[in-house]
Scaffold this active site. Structure first.
Site, PDB file in Angstrom:
ATOM      1  N   LYS A  10       0.846  -1.201   0.000  1.00  0.00           N
ATOM      2  CA  LYS A  10       0.000   0.000   0.000  1.00  0.00           C
ATOM      3  C   LYS A  10       0.875   1.242   0.000  1.00  0.00           C
ATOM      4  O   LYS A  10       2.058   1.209   0.356  1.00  0.00           O
ATOM      5  CB  LYS A  10      -0.946   0.022   1.205  1.00  0.00           C
ATOM      6  N   PRO A  94       9.865  -4.138   0.247  1.00  0.00           N
ATOM      7  CA  PRO A  94      10.937  -3.947   1.218  1.00  0.00           C
ATOM      8  C   PRO A  94      10.418  -3.609   2.610  1.00  0.00           C
ATOM      9  O   PRO A  94       9.324  -3.058   2.766  1.00  0.00           O
ATOM     10  CB  PRO A  94      11.732  -2.773   0.634  1.00  0.00           C
ATOM     11  N   ALA A  97       9.823   0.614   4.828  1.00  0.00           N
ATOM     12  CA  ALA A  97       9.620   1.462   3.652  1.00  0.00           C
ATOM     13  C   ALA A  97       8.291   2.197   3.690  1.00  0.00           C
ATOM     14  O   ALA A  97       8.013   3.017   2.809  1.00  0.00           O
ATOM     15  CB  ALA A  97       9.706   0.623   2.377  1.00  0.00           C
ATOM     16  N   GLY A  98       7.430   1.918   4.669  1.00  0.00           N
ATOM     17  CA  GLY A  98       6.122   2.564   4.727  1.00  0.00           C
ATOM     18  C   GLY A  98       5.129   1.989   3.736  1.00  0.00           C
ATOM     19  O   GLY A  98       4.122   2.630   3.413  1.00  0.00           O
ATOM     20  N   LEU A  99       5.386   0.766   3.264  1.00  0.00           N
ATOM     21  CA  LEU A  99       4.532   0.134   2.252  1.00  0.00           C
ATOM     22  C   LEU A  99       3.659  -0.984   2.817  1.00  0.00           C
ATOM     23  O   LEU A  99       2.901  -1.615   2.074  1.00  0.00           O
ATOM     24  CB  LEU A  99       5.392  -0.409   1.109  1.00  0.00           C
ATOM     25  N   GLY A 101       4.394  -3.991   3.980  1.00  0.00           N
ATOM     26  CA  GLY A 101       4.690  -5.346   3.525  1.00  0.00           C
ATOM     27  C   GLY A 101       4.421  -6.409   4.566  1.00  0.00           C
ATOM     28  O   GLY A 101       3.833  -7.451   4.265  1.00  0.00           O
ATOM     29  N   GLY A 102       4.846  -6.183   5.805  1.00  0.00           N
ATOM     30  CA  GLY A 102       4.609  -7.165   6.859  1.00  0.00           C
ATOM     31  C   GLY A 102       3.136  -7.344   7.163  1.00  0.00           C
ATOM     32  O   GLY A 102       2.662  -8.470   7.364  1.00  0.00           O
ATOM     33  N   ALA A 104       0.632  -6.787   5.090  1.00  0.00           N
ATOM     34  CA  ALA A 104       0.026  -7.488   3.957  1.00  0.00           C
ATOM     35  C   ALA A 104       0.312  -8.987   4.040  1.00  0.00           C
ATOM     36  O   ALA A 104      -0.555  -9.818   3.737  1.00  0.00           O
ATOM     37  CB  ALA A 104       0.560  -6.924   2.644  1.00  0.00           C
ATOM     38  N   ASP A 136      -2.447  -1.103  10.893  1.00  0.00           N
ATOM     39  CA  ASP A 136      -2.891  -1.074   9.500  1.00  0.00           C
ATOM     40  C   ASP A 136      -3.200  -2.460   8.947  1.00  0.00           C
ATOM     41  O   ASP A 136      -3.537  -2.592   7.768  1.00  0.00           O
ATOM     42  CB  ASP A 136      -1.859  -0.385   8.609  1.00  0.00           C
TER      43      ASP A 136
END
Length: 298
Positions: A10, A94, A97-99, A101-102, A104, A136
């Site tokens: 995200k 990564p 990274a603020g994405l 990933g964990g 998700a 999140d």
């Protein structure tokens, strides 16, 4: 048996700080948006106790991993055991990274455990299982475009953002969530230089586009003060014609949204050594549902 699924990442189209709770947690208002960049998770039956493997060095493969926690939470909810299964993560998103990933991965692992037990949970039921794992995490039960308030876990569905090409730029360093919020506090709530978005981004305009002009990230300026490269990346992406350019979440990845047919090739090279760039796209809620559907391979 072998089951597999995707875990799309995200970006935060908008992130505003709204104070703190009595327990110290930061209150915020954010707009979360799924993107196509994704990890791949595979659950395979095998003799012995549950195990987790990952292709990326440095990723924990024990109970510290959010995917392990997601699998365990679903096993507990379904009153089953994880023994006799191995979970593999092919990592593309990564860390630090603020994405997301964990987070998700946690949702994907929970989906796989349910599928292996012959269960298909709707997003609300999945969210109830994984919500305690992180602020999140519940978002990844739905995906698409959602507004998050509170600590980010009080979610409301929004109209899908219009299709866009996304350029992601991750500099050769990560930023921990704790550090980013600590720097925000240390700077006494220093603003990002943009006004609060109110509801500007939350409703589609008459031409079916989403208002992005008021979007920003209140964590971006405090992080960029410690890592000036963040501001340089955002500036370069914005100068290339991005409709929105910002740091995602607590960083360190930055993103730009471009028209679907935009030529973004100039942003895919000539970065500092160690910087990684991806060209991806936004995912609607329906596209997220297709990507995260569990498939049985054997």
């Amino acid at each position: 048996m072998i089951w597999t699924t995707q875990a799309p990442a995200k970006v935060n189209l908008d992130l505003r700080m709204r104070g703190r709770r009595a327990d110290g947690y930061h209150l915020l208002e954010t707009v979360l948006q799924s993107i196509a960049l994704a990890d791949t998770l595979t659950l395979q039956s095998r003799p012995g106790p549950f195990a987790l493997t990952c292709c990326a060095p440095g990723v924990p493969t024990d109970t510290r991993n959010l995917a392990w926690k997601g699998a365990a939470a679903m096993a507990l909810a379904l009153e089953t055991t994880l023994d006799g299964w191995e979970l593999r993560i092919d990592k593309h998103v990564p860390a630090e990274a603020g994405l997301g990933g964990g987070s998700a991965d946690a949702a994907a692992a929970a989906r796989l455990v349910a599928a292996a037990q012959g269960r298909e949970l709707d997003p609300a039921a999945l969210a109830d299982v994984i919500r305690p794992l992180g602020a999140d995490v519940a978002f990844f039960a739905w995906g698409g475009t959602m507004r998050g308030v509170g600590v980010g876990d009080e979610l409301t569905s929004l109209p899908d953002a219009p299709d866009a090409t996304v350029i992601l730029v991750r500099p050769p360093f990560g930023v921990s969530t704790r550090d980013a919020y600590g720097w925000y506090d240390a700077d006494a709530g220093a603003t990002s230089g943009t006004e609060p978005s109110d509801a500007a981004v939350l409703e589609p305009a008459a031409d079916d586009t989403v208002h992005l002009d008021g979007c920003g990230n209140d964590l971006e300026a405090p992080v960029a003060r410690r890592h000036p490269e963040i501001a340089a990346i955002v500036s370069r992406v914005r100068s290339a014609g991005a409709r929105l350019a910002a740091m995602s979440g607590s960083g360190s990845a930055c993103f730009g949204l471009f028209a679907p047919d935009a030529d973004v090739s100039g942003l895919e090279a000539s970065w500092r050594n160690g910087t990684v760039v991806w060209r991806t796209r936004l995912l609607s809620r329906a596209a997220h549902a297709r990507a995260t559907a569990c498939r049985r391979l054997a």
